[in-house]
Design a protein around this motif. Structure first.
Motif, PDB file in Angstrom:
ATOM      1  N   ASN A 288       6.781   7.864  -2.783  1.00  0.00           N
ATOM      2  CA  ASN A 288       7.546   7.866  -4.025  1.00  0.00           C
ATOM      3  C   ASN A 288       7.686   6.458  -4.593  1.00  0.00           C
ATOM      4  N   ALA A 289       7.953   5.483  -3.725  1.00  0.00           N
ATOM      5  CA  ALA A 289       8.090   4.101  -4.183  1.00  0.00           C
ATOM      6  C   ALA A 289       6.766   3.580  -4.732  1.00  0.00           C
ATOM      7  N   ALA A 290       5.663   3.916  -4.077  1.00  0.00           N
ATOM      8  CA  ALA A 290       4.359   3.461  -4.545  1.00  0.00           C
ATOM      9  C   ALA A 290       4.024   4.066  -5.902  1.00  0.00           C
ATOM     10  N   GLN A 291       4.379   5.330  -6.103  1.00  0.00           N
ATOM     11  CA  GLN A 291       4.117   5.962  -7.393  1.00  0.00           C
ATOM     12  C   GLN A 291       4.914   5.309  -8.516  1.00  0.00           C
TER      13      GLN A 291
ATOM     14  N   ALA B  94       2.511  14.356   6.193  1.00  0.00           N
ATOM     15  CA  ALA B  94       3.177  15.658   6.104  1.00  0.00           C
ATOM     16  C   ALA B  94       4.232  15.671   5.010  1.00  0.00           C
ATOM     17  N   GLU B  95       4.788  14.507   4.703  1.00  0.00           N
ATOM     18  CA  GLU B  95       5.812  14.431   3.665  1.00  0.00           C
ATOM     19  C   GLU B  95       5.218  14.313   2.265  1.00  0.00           C
ATOM     20  N   LEU B  96       3.877  14.417   2.179  1.00  0.00           N
ATOM     21  CA  LEU B  96       3.222  14.402   0.871  1.00  0.00           C
ATOM     22  C   LEU B  96       3.689  15.561   0.000  1.00  0.00           C
ATOM     23  N   PHE B  97       4.006  16.701   0.624  1.00  0.00           N
ATOM     24  CA  PHE B  97       4.358  17.872  -0.176  1.00  0.00           C
ATOM     25  C   PHE B  97       5.845  17.909  -0.512  1.00  0.00           C
ATOM     26  N   GLY B  98       6.580  16.856  -0.194  1.00  0.00           N
ATOM     27  CA  GLY B  98       7.948  16.763  -0.676  1.00  0.00           C
ATOM     28  C   GLY B  98       9.029  16.808   0.366  1.00  0.00           C
ATOM     29  N   ALA B  99       8.699  16.973   1.642  1.00  0.00           N
ATOM     30  CA  ALA B  99       9.722  16.954   2.683  1.00  0.00           C
ATOM     31  C   ALA B  99      10.368  15.572   2.722  1.00  0.00           C
ATOM     32  N   PRO B 100      11.683  15.484   2.809  1.00  0.00           N
ATOM     33  CA  PRO B 100      12.351  14.183   2.747  1.00  0.00           C
ATOM     34  C   PRO B 100      12.122  13.361   4.008  1.00  0.00           C
ATOM     35  N   GLY B 101      12.143  12.045   3.844  1.00  0.00           N
ATOM     36  CA  GLY B 101      11.988  11.166   4.988  1.00  0.00           C
ATOM     37  C   GLY B 101      11.372   9.835   4.592  1.00  0.00           C
TER      38      GLY B 101
END
Length: 293
Positions: A253-256, A239-246
């Motif tokens: 983000n770290a993997a990218q 669910a946090e794929l679209f940018g919701a923080p958590g």
């Protein structure tokens, strides 16, 4: 130990030979339990060794070593950040990892609670009422195969890129898990049990549901809640794929950024939180279902 009396003295207390094994278990622990703990430690060490050797073989960037993950965990746990209290808007000093975990809980807990309550209520209602079941079964069969992540676009449009949108996604996942467990639990209540209750004076639906159906279906309902507690953590990450923080956003983000040690550290955080929450719920489940023993 006396052959005639069949007793053994421990700290001045005499016990029967039949109690010797129980006493030894209390004093020194259960042998099978100690063996399982030893095997568990052995398996964990073997896993860490294979992980370390695999990381060395493919390179630390693609697969971090356990030590690198531990260092990343400590860094994230101690990195200073500012946390804004909800509603109050007050800024307080904190560290990154707890803040990210709290941010995930902002949509995990509401999504889990709302989805579970609505799912259980709908499952009980449709499992009990044949008319409601016949009317809504086509709708449930159409909507059930749609994965929660397919609703991301609607979550963004309706609720925005925030905790509300993520909670909506989590709630959908929790709803279907609890719906089908409650539905099958109510359907599985023996007819004989309801007939006996009716013969004893239970003559209205609400009383029958409250006093007979829900207690009989509670094992299945509790299983649904416990399953959703774990499954919804998986949905949180997606669910946090679209940018919701958590936590999930930190993993992605770290993997990218090829910070795989940070990504794995947050993955293990989710695992730890799940183990704790699952353990707590198991105790609650044992108390609620104590009547089955």
């Amino acid at each position: 130990m006396s052959k005639e009396s069949g007793t053994v003295g421990v700290a001045g207390v005499s016990v029967g030979a039949g109690d010797e094994e129980s006493l030894r278990s209390r004093l020194f622990g259960d042998e099978s339990g100690l063996r399982n703990v030893g095997l568990g430690l052995l398996g964990t060490v073997a896993f860490l060794l294979v992980w370390h050797l695999g990381a060395l073989a493919v390179g630390g960037i693609l697969l971090p070593t356990p030590l690198a993950v531990a260092q990343a965990f400590v860094t994230e746990l101690t990195a200073p950040v500012t946390f804004v209290l909800p509603v109050l808007g007050t800024e307080i000093p904190a560290t990154r990892l707890p803040v990210k975990l709290v941010e995930s809980l902002y949509h995990y807990i509401p999504g889990l609670l709302i989805g579970s309550v609505l799912g259980i209520a709908s499952g009980v209602a449709m499992g009990w009422s044949e008319s409601l079941d016949a009317a809504l079964t086509p709708v449930t069969r159409v909507l059930r195969p749609i994965p929660p992540l397919a609703w991301i676009a609607f979550a963004i449009i309706w609720l925005g890129v925030n905790h509300n949108g993520a909670a909506f996604i989590v709630g959908i996942g929790a709803f279907w898990i609890n719906f089908y467990n409650a539905y099958s639990g109510v359907e599985g209540v023996p007819t004989d049990l309801k007939e006996v209750a009716a013969s004893l004076g239970v003559d209205d639906d609400l009383t029958m549901i409250r006093k007979v159906v829900l207690p009989a279906a509670s094992p299945s309902i509790m299983t649904g809640i416990r399953t959703s507690i774990g499954q919804c953590w998986m949905i949180v990450v997606a669910a946090e794929l679209f940018g919701a923080p958590g936590v999930g956003f930190q993993i992605i983000n770290a993997a990218q950024n090829l910070s795989m040690d940070v990504s794995v550290a947050y993955m293990l955080v989710i695992s730890a939180v799940f183990l704790v929450s699952d353990g707590v719920f198991r105790r609650v489940e044992q108390n609620v279902l104590e009547w089955r023993a």
